[in-house]
Design a protein around this motif. Structure first.
Motif, short mmCIF file in Angstrom:
data_model
loop_
_atom_site.label_atom_id
_atom_site.label_comp_id
_atom_site.label_asym_id
_atom_site.label_seq_id
_atom_site.Cartn_x
_atom_site.Cartn_y
_atom_site.Cartn_z
N VAL A 169 0.86 -1.18 0.00
CA VAL A 169 0.00 0.00 0.00
C VAL A 169 0.90 1.23 0.00
O VAL A 169 2.11 1.14 0.16
N GLU A 170 0.27 2.39 -0.18
CA GLU A 170 1.05 3.62 -0.31
C GLU A 170 1.78 3.96 0.99
O GLU A 170 1.51 3.40 2.04
N GLU A 171 2.71 4.91 0.87
CA GLU A 171 3.50 5.38 2.01
C GLU A 171 4.30 4.26 2.67
O GLU A 171 4.41 4.18 3.90
N ASP A 172 4.89 3.37 1.86
CA ASP A 172 5.75 2.31 2.37
C ASP A 172 5.02 1.36 3.32
O ASP A 172 5.61 0.82 4.26
N GLU A 217 3.21 5.51 7.47
CA GLU A 217 3.48 4.17 6.94
C GLU A 217 2.29 3.23 7.04
O GLU A 217 2.19 2.27 6.29
N ILE A 218 1.37 3.47 7.98
CA ILE A 218 0.26 2.51 8.15
C ILE A 218 -0.99 2.94 7.40
O ILE A 218 -2.02 2.27 7.49
N ALA A 219 -0.91 4.04 6.63
CA ALA A 219 -2.02 4.45 5.76
C ALA A 219 -3.36 4.46 6.48
O ALA A 219 -4.28 3.73 6.14
N LEU A 220 -3.47 5.30 7.50
CA LEU A 220 -4.73 5.41 8.23
C LEU A 220 -5.87 5.81 7.30
O LEU A 220 -5.67 6.62 6.40
N PRO A 221 -7.07 5.26 7.49
CA PRO A 221 -8.22 5.73 6.71
C PRO A 221 -8.41 7.23 6.91
O PRO A 221 -8.23 7.74 8.01
N ARG A 222 -8.80 7.92 5.86
CA ARG A 222 -8.86 9.38 5.91
C ARG A 222 -9.73 9.93 7.04
O ARG A 222 -9.37 10.91 7.68
N PRO A 223 -10.89 9.32 7.36
CA PRO A 223 -11.68 9.85 8.48
C PRO A 223 -10.96 9.80 9.83
O PRO A 223 -11.28 10.56 10.74
N GLN A 224 -10.00 8.88 9.98
CA GLN A 224 -9.28 8.75 11.24
C GLN A 224 -8.11 9.72 11.36
O GLN A 224 -7.60 9.93 12.46
#
Length: 372
Positions: A109-112, A300-307
């Motif tokens: 996924v994005e951001e490593d 790095e953990i690609a949080l969902p945008r609402p979070q």
């Protein structure tokens, strides 16, 4: 004599840091992962996201060609190893029974980031399950796992770590599948979890702490010192937000060496300046760079945008709390020590040389790490 003993202790700390340099070159990156857990009938699905570097530490055979990167082909070849290292180390229990799991999918996924989807099947639809993350034993000390459980009646968030690694998830009465209804506001302890991570991030962030210590080491009026710290805070808050919100962020291969150079620069400049007056002018641009370094822990953990907004605010507040706690101890000691002429004439110069040396060695190590 007590102040001289304090000065000797500070020099000893710098010596210890020099010995531990290979370990702390990128020490401010506190490990962070994310998990989304759902119950549907007798099946529990876990979507796990780790930083790629941590997955590589769990499954060294994943990087078959040794180039430091992960390809889709390598992921397919390592599916069995990923299952043993991650899925088998995340256990799901319904009552006294164990729900066996298997790796369903794994991809970049994005951001490593690196995502794994695991599926656990219980003998019958459970009323509730307990998820235990023993994989935390294999991750760096201080690692935090942001766990989100969503049953349709409202999500819950928890931050798990070594001593608190279990998550309870309640299903519907009778174990049915949750209806697709509008979700209520989440009940969570996620805010305080991110707040704690921010505190830990700055306390383990040796380079950030050395940078701040170098800035206030030369002393000056309290107003000037506060302006220096405020400029640093405002600057890193700006770039932390830009990076985590996905607006823009430079590569960590650039950011990390530049942070090290900022430490070296402060150590060198301390040989020339007399106090912290007008020093906010350099603190602000360097604070922008340090903000991108802070962002690595969340990106790095690609949080969902609402979070993201809530996590960003809590994490940043934690960073500030940790930073102010350290300065509340250091600044009064420096104020007292600076009343002695020996510190002003020799102590500041020697300590600043140590700061410059740390920054330069960190710079070289990070350049070599980026190339390797």
């Amino acid at each position: 004599m007590r102040l001289r003993a304090l000065f000797a202790a500070l020099l000893t700390c710098f010596g210890a840091l020099l010995v531990l340099l290979p370990r702390v070159a990128s020490a401010h990156q506190v490990g962070l992962s994310r998990g989304d857990y759902k119950i549907s009938g007798a099946t529990i699905t876990a979507e796990l996201v780790f930083a790629r570097r941590e997955v590589l530490s769990l499954v060294r055979s994943l990087d078959e060609d040794g180039d430091g990167a992960i390809s889709p082909t390598e992921i397919q070849h390592a599916r069995a190893a990923l299952g043993r290292a991650v899925v088998d180390r995340v256990s799901v229990r319904a009552g006294e029974g164990v729900c066996p799991g298997m790796l369903d999918d794994a991809f970049l996924v994005e951001e490593d980031g690196f995502s794994l989807r695991a599926v656990y099947r219980c003998p019958t639809p459970p009323r509730a399950v307990r998820v235990r993350l023993d994989v935390l034993d294999e991750l760096p000390y201080g690692h935090r796992h942001v766990a989100r459980a969503d049953m349709g009646a409202g999500p819950t968030e928890h931050v798990l770590f070594g001593a608190n690694r279990e998550l309870g998830i309640a299903g519907l009465p009778g174990g049915g599948e949750a209806p697709a209804a509008p979700k209520a506001e989440p009940k969570n302890d996620g805010f305080f979890g991110f707040f704690r991570m921010g505190i830990e991030h700055i306390l383990f962030g040796y380079d950030h702490l050395v940078f701040l210590f170098g800035l206030v080491l030369v002393g000056g009026r309290l107003r000037a010192l506060l302006l220096v710290v405020t400029a640093f805070t405002v600057a890193h808050s700006i770039t932390l937000g830009l990076a985590v919100l996905g607006i823009w962020a430079p590569s960590g291969r650039i950011v990390e060496p530049v942070i090290a150079l900022s430490v070296a620069y402060v150590g060198v400049e301390n040989q020339l300046v007399k106090d912290a007056e007008k020093r906010w002018r350099i603190t602000f641009p360097f604070g922008l760079v340090h903000g991108f370094g802070f962002a690595g822990a969340l990106g790095e953990i690609a949080l969902p945008r609402p979070q993201i907004p809530g996590a960003l605010v809590a994490f940043n507040l934690g960073v500030e709390a940790g930073q102010l706690a350290v300065l509340a101890v250091v600044v009064p000691l420096l104020v007292v020590a600076q009343k002695r002429k020996w510190l002003e004439k020799r102590g500041v110069k020697i300590l600043s040389l140590g700061i410059a040396a740390l920054g330069l060695v960190w710079f070289v190590l990070r350049i070599l790490d980026a190339e390797g």
